[in-house]
Structures are given as structure tokens and as C-alpha cells.
Design an enzyme around this catalytic site. Sequence first.
Site, PDB file in Angstrom:
ATOM      1  N   GLY A 191     -28.395  34.411 -10.997  1.00 54.29           N
ATOM      2  CA  GLY A 191     -27.025  34.270 -11.469  1.00 54.29           C
ATOM      3  C   GLY A 191     -25.954  34.917 -10.619  1.00 54.29           C
ATOM      4  O   GLY A 191     -24.805  34.994 -11.039  1.00 54.29           O
ATOM      5  N   GLU A 218     -34.245  36.402  -9.424  1.00 55.26           N
ATOM      6  CA  GLU A 218     -34.383  34.965  -9.168  1.00 55.26           C
ATOM      7  C   GLU A 218     -33.097  34.315  -8.668  1.00 55.26           C
ATOM      8  O   GLU A 218     -32.513  33.478  -9.361  1.00 55.26           O
ATOM      9  CB  GLU A 218     -34.827  34.248 -10.452  1.00 55.26           C
ATOM     10  N   ARG A 221     -28.507  29.819  -6.524  1.00 55.30           N
ATOM     11  CA  ARG A 221     -27.221  29.449  -5.936  1.00 55.30           C
ATOM     12  C   ARG A 221     -26.864  30.296  -4.709  1.00 55.30           C
ATOM     13  O   ARG A 221     -26.416  29.776  -3.692  1.00 55.30           O
ATOM     14  CB  ARG A 221     -26.136  29.650  -7.004  1.00 55.30           C
ATOM     15  N   ARG A 262     -20.677  18.185  -9.861  1.00 62.04           N
ATOM     16  CA  ARG A 262     -20.233  19.423 -10.491  1.00 62.04           C
ATOM     17  C   ARG A 262     -18.780  19.422 -10.950  1.00 62.04           C
ATOM     18  O   ARG A 262     -18.425  20.064 -11.916  1.00 62.04           O
ATOM     19  CB  ARG A 262     -20.544  20.630  -9.601  1.00 62.04           C
ATOM     20  N   TYR A 307     -18.279  20.143 -14.801  1.00 59.20           N
ATOM     21  CA  TYR A 307     -17.578  21.349 -15.256  1.00 59.20           C
ATOM     22  C   TYR A 307     -16.326  21.729 -14.473  1.00 59.20           C
ATOM     23  O   TYR A 307     -16.010  22.899 -14.365  1.00 59.20           O
ATOM     24  CB  TYR A 307     -18.481  22.581 -15.361  1.00 59.20           C
ATOM     25  N   CYS A 349     -17.952   3.861 -10.112  1.00 57.66           N
ATOM     26  CA  CYS A 349     -17.165   3.178 -11.138  1.00 57.66           C
ATOM     27  C   CYS A 349     -17.003   4.045 -12.370  1.00 57.66           C
ATOM     28  O   CYS A 349     -17.532   3.737 -13.445  1.00 57.66           O
ATOM     29  CB  CYS A 349     -17.815   1.851 -11.482  1.00 57.66           C
ATOM     30  N   GLU A 350     -16.307   5.148 -12.211  1.00 64.01           N
ATOM     31  CA  GLU A 350     -16.015   6.107 -13.274  1.00 64.01           C
ATOM     32  C   GLU A 350     -14.698   6.761 -12.889  1.00 64.01           C
ATOM     33  O   GLU A 350     -14.574   7.296 -11.776  1.00 64.01           O
ATOM     34  CB  GLU A 350     -17.060   7.237 -13.286  1.00 64.01           C
ATOM     35  N   TYR A 355     -27.184  23.037  -6.267  1.00 70.56           N
ATOM     36  CA  TYR A 355     -26.839  22.184  -7.404  1.00 70.56           C
ATOM     37  C   TYR A 355     -26.007  20.960  -6.998  1.00 70.56           C
ATOM     38  O   TYR A 355     -25.166  20.499  -7.760  1.00 70.56           O
ATOM     39  CB  TYR A 355     -26.127  23.001  -8.500  1.00 70.56           C
TER      40      TYR A 355
HETATM   41  C1  LIG Z   1     -30.907  28.833 -13.122  1.00 71.40           C
HETATM   42  C2  LIG Z   1     -31.815  29.976 -13.178  1.00 71.40           C
HETATM   43  C3  LIG Z   1     -31.895  30.873 -12.101  1.00 71.40           C
HETATM   44  C4  LIG Z   1     -31.017  30.772 -10.884  1.00 71.40           C
HETATM   45  O1  LIG Z   1     -29.660  30.954 -11.198  1.00 71.40           O
HETATM   46  P1  LIG Z   1     -28.592  31.015  -9.994  1.00 71.40           P
HETATM   47  O2  LIG Z   1     -27.299  31.106 -10.719  1.00 71.40           O
HETATM   48  O3  LIG Z   1     -28.731  29.760  -9.218  1.00 71.40           O
HETATM   49  O4  LIG Z   1     -28.903  32.224  -9.189  1.00 71.40           O
HETATM   50  C5  LIG Z   1     -32.828  31.888 -12.172  1.00 71.40           C
HETATM   51  N1  LIG Z   1     -33.641  32.035 -13.239  1.00 71.40           N
HETATM   52  C6  LIG Z   1     -33.590  31.201 -14.298  1.00 71.40           C
HETATM   53  C7  LIG Z   1     -34.513  31.395 -15.415  1.00 71.40           C
HETATM   54  C8  LIG Z   1     -32.678  30.156 -14.308  1.00 71.40           C
HETATM   55  O5  LIG Z   1     -32.621  29.339 -15.366  1.00 71.40           O
END
Ligand SMILES: *Cc1c(COP(=O)(O)O)cnc(C)c1O
Length: 432
Positions: free
Chosen positions: A249, A291, A294, A331, A335, A362-363, A391
Site C-alpha cells: 500500500g 507486500e 504499486r 483507472r 476512480y 465507445c464509452e 494496475y
Molecule cells: C493489493 C494488495 C497489495 C499491494 O498493494 P499496493 O498498493 O500495490 O502496494 C499487497 N497485499 C495485499 C493483500 C493486497 O491486496
Amino acid sequence: MFVNDCLNINEKGHLTIGGCDTVELAKEYGTPLYVLDETTIRNTCRAYVNSFKKFYNGNGMPLYASKALSCKELCRIANEENLGLDVVSGGEIYTAVQAGFPMEKVHFHGNNKTADEIRFAIKSKVGKFVVDNLYELELLDEIAGEEGITANISFRIKPGVDAHTHNFIRTGQIDSKFGFALETGEAFNAVKKTIKLKNVNIKELHCHIGSQIFDIEPFVTAAEIMIDFIAKIKNELGINIPELNLGGGFGIMYTEKDEPVPYENYMEKVSVAVKEKCSQYGIDVPFIYIEPGRSIVGEAGITLYTVGSKKEIPNIRTYVSVDGGMTDNIRYALYQSDYTVLNASKANQEPNDIVTVAGKCCESGDLIQENTKVADPQAGDILAVLSTGAYNYSMASNYNRIPRPAMVMVKDGQPIVIIKRESYEDLVRNDV
Ligand SMILES: *Cc1c(COP(=O)(O)O)cnc(C)c1O
């Protein structure tokens, strides 16, 4: 000068990425074209790996969240840079297997893994199942028994920290389809339940509090809540949980308004909080996973388009249409995501024209960006949209039967194709 370090301007006034002229890349490989800079990706991987060495005695490992961009080359790079992998589907597992990824370093996520996917994951020797719900726990225990293995599992916990925006909130019970709630005792009962199950072995707890987060504070709060829970499990159930996964995240820069913190600051702050909590409880510090998805690929990627028609609607707006759109970048439609758009053919000119960059689908909502400043966009110019590494390809579709673009990886001025452009033939491959 640019938000992304790999970008520059050459003597022709063209935008360059990783030392390659983007206008030349567009000519050679066609548009729309995704371009990734390998050096940026590797440097980011190293920043995360080094942050564990620097602040946590190397007692952890980043997993690349491959949903951001799952392809064989990214799996190979993640492996070479000593990252594990986070996968969320049979298709992402298959991609990792095809890339020769060491499957013991793969974590399998998802809130509705099918029986077929679980079986495929076991056959592929996936290292860990991040269990999302009781239905899955029982299903996994049953299939693991049939396959004659003990599955190493983690539990996805809702820590009650929600940080999808610039702020974060602590809620008792977050409304989320993912994971077990702490508050209600749901998470505790799930852990307790594993005592009776023969074919699963609980090794880890997991949480993931959101995406595109710029503050470190919510991550620290979530880590503390998770350590509290690990201590409670140890004290009340006598179960030792040696590993903690804190999710991804970490925010990236899409426009000048975004201010990401250096990624190593994350482990710097989190490790202090984790060590302190563990010493208070007298428990061992856990092995930590994070994890990032992005932040590994996002800023390393751009998309190149060729400008076609232009429509000036007096007193309303000017549409500049490109040869891609929501099929390669959904994207904005999904959003209203901010992006920086540049005229790559005129990168040394002031961006004085305010235009809406539209796709060819076509949107009416098929837009890349509204009312954004671009330097004199004219038919035939190459536009670059920045920070599209994450993404974009992974969310691409064939709407309107538009083939997915190719992806080129550049390194020190050398481009190589890592994903081929789809052909019309590919589009009818499964039609009968
Ligand atoms: C989407 C997700 C990530 C990666 O999130 P980023 O914002 O791309 O870093 C990591 N772990 C889990 C469980 C996720 O759903």
C-alpha cells in the site's frame, strides 16, 4: 524535473525513458505502448530489501504483489532481487511457475480461492496460503489432506485500521470483504479452530490496510495491533506465531501533488514499534513480510499513445483523442485517478493547452485525464502518460475488440519486448 527519475529530454526535445527516445520507441514498436524502466524497478526492490538489513537485522522479506503487474519478466526480476511473490489467482500462480519462480517464496491471497485453485497451488508447491475465511480454512484442510500435505497458513486479519486515503481511521469493525475481524473475536476463534485441524499449520498473521498510502503512522498502528494479537494468541492458546505480514500500500507519485516518503522510512519506523511491543510482552520479534505492488512498478512505467482527432467544443472543452484508452488504462474511468500527461514529441515546450485526453472506446467515460495541461497536442504527436506501470496492463481488457498493447522494458538505452502486442488472431482464438 520529472516526477520519475528515469525520464529526461534529449536534444530533439523528445521525452526519453531509461535513455531511450520515446518517439523512436513509438515508431519502432507502435502505439499504444507500455514502457518500463528496469533500473527503477530494481532500485526500488533493493530499497525494500536493504531496509530490512538496515533496520531489522535482515529478519524479513518483501513480497512483490504481482497483481500490480503480473508477467514472467517481473517474476524473474523479483526473484533476482530476492523478493518473494504475492499472488491472488491460479493465473498468477501459473505465471510464476512459468517464470521458474521458487514457489516456496509465494503467498497465495484472495477472499474466494476456488477448490481448483487451491489444488493447483498445492501441486505448484506454493509456500503459504493466506486464509481469508472459515469456509476456505475447512476447504483447504480437506484438500491438503487429500493431497497428503500440511499446508502452511497465514490468516488475513482486519486490524481495524483503514487507510485508503491521506488520512486513516481506526474503526471497530471495518466493512470489508477481506479477512477476519479482530473486534468480534472472529479472528481469535479462527486461530483456535486450527488446533483441531490436521492438515494446516499456522505460521503467520497478515494484514493489509489499503493502497496509495503516504503516512507511515497507520502502518505502525496496524503493526502494534498485530503484535498485541500475536501475544494474546501465545498467552491464551499457547500457539507461537513466528511470522507477521504487514501487507502493501505504499504510495507513489502520479502528479506533483503526491509526496511519497522514501520507502526505507517504513521499516525504520515499523521495526522500532515492533521491537518495543515484543520486548514489553517478552515474545520473540517475528519475521516480517511486506507486500509492495504499486511502488515496485508504478513509477517505472509510462504509456505512449499517438494523437489522432481533436475536437474543440467552444466554451466547454477540447478533446484530444489517442489510440488507446480504458482498455489499457481503466483507472480514470474507475476512480478518477490523477495522471501526468506529457507531449513526448514536444517535451521541451511549456504545457499551455488545457485539454481532455480521451480514448477511442465507445464509452463517454473513456477518458485518460480531464482538463490537463499538455504542450500543443497535434495529430501524430506522441503523448506519454506517466506512472502507469502498476494496475494498467494488469487491468487491461479487450473491450471493443481492441488488442492489448505490447510492453517494452528499457535498460541503459536498450529496449526489449517483454510482452508482445496482441493480434486480431489472438482476439478470436477462443471463439468457436
Ligand atoms: C493489493 C494488495 C497489495 C499491494 O498493494 P499496493 O498498493 O500495490 O502496494 C499487497 N497485499 C495485499 C493483500 C493486497 O491486496
